[in-house]
Design an enzyme around this catalytic site. Sequence first.
Site, short mmCIF file in Angstrom:
data_model
loop_
_atom_site.label_atom_id
_atom_site.label_comp_id
_atom_site.label_asym_id
_atom_site.label_seq_id
_atom_site.Cartn_x
_atom_site.Cartn_y
_atom_site.Cartn_z
CG ASN A 35 -1.88 1.16 1.24
OD1 ASN A 35 -1.47 2.29 1.45
ND2 ASN A 35 -3.15 0.88 1.02
CB ALA A 84 6.71 -7.99 3.32
CE1 TYR A 148 3.32 -16.08 9.26
CE2 TYR A 148 3.72 -17.24 11.33
CZ TYR A 148 3.82 -16.10 10.55
OH TYR A 148 4.43 -14.98 11.06
CB THR A 183 1.74 -6.83 14.70
OG1 THR A 183 1.41 -8.22 14.61
CG2 THR A 183 3.15 -6.67 15.25
#
Length: 237
Positions: A35, A84, A148, A183
């Site tokens: 973004n 990221a 993950y 986060t």
Amino acid sequence: MDKVCAVFGGSRGIGRAVARLMAQRGYRLAIVARNLEGARAAAGDLGGDHLALSCDVAKEHDVQNTFEEIEKNLGRVNFLVNAAGINRDNLLVRTNTEDMLSQLHTNLLGSMLTCRAALKTMIKQQRGSIVNVGSVVGLKGNSGQSVYSASKGGLVGFSRALAKEVAKKKIRVNVVAPGFIHTDMTKDLNEELLKKNIPLGRFGDALDVAQAAVFLLESPYVTGHVLVVDGGLQLTM
């Protein structure tokens, strides 16, 4: 020589905290995120002459263009942070292939592509430092996070192998492996329940991880290391 640091995933969370510390230490920053508005906001908060860019790390062309823009505007990158990352938590039998690929592409392939692009300039300079942001579940595994965990475990293996490849070029590669950190990725978790398993009794903050990342970036005799920042969570897993 200028100290130029590219922070991928630098618009929020751990990446943004790393960027803030690096700016305070006199680095010129490229804040990179999917973004662009988020990247611009993060760069603007730092003050000074920093660069904001948009990039999908899983796309080779995007990554290459990003490094070209950084070199044109700031100079050659000699420090790289790969923060990221995405998660799509679910049991494996309920995980669709698209979610598997998106995690592997962003969390693992993306770091491979950014590292490769950065190395092209670091090798010319005969110096450089890379920190990849992994996870304690990449070391220990966790139910509901098999994909993950695989992406972050793969990042550890990749980083250690790369550290061996480039050490003679005076380039260091390390990993910081967070546990539960405040986060966006953890905002929906039951903190009161989960912190009972953390010996230090709390979730960490992005700054806790950022301080470890900066230590690894600047420590001239540390490479191929995985620094766990988890409040002792791995002791109970």
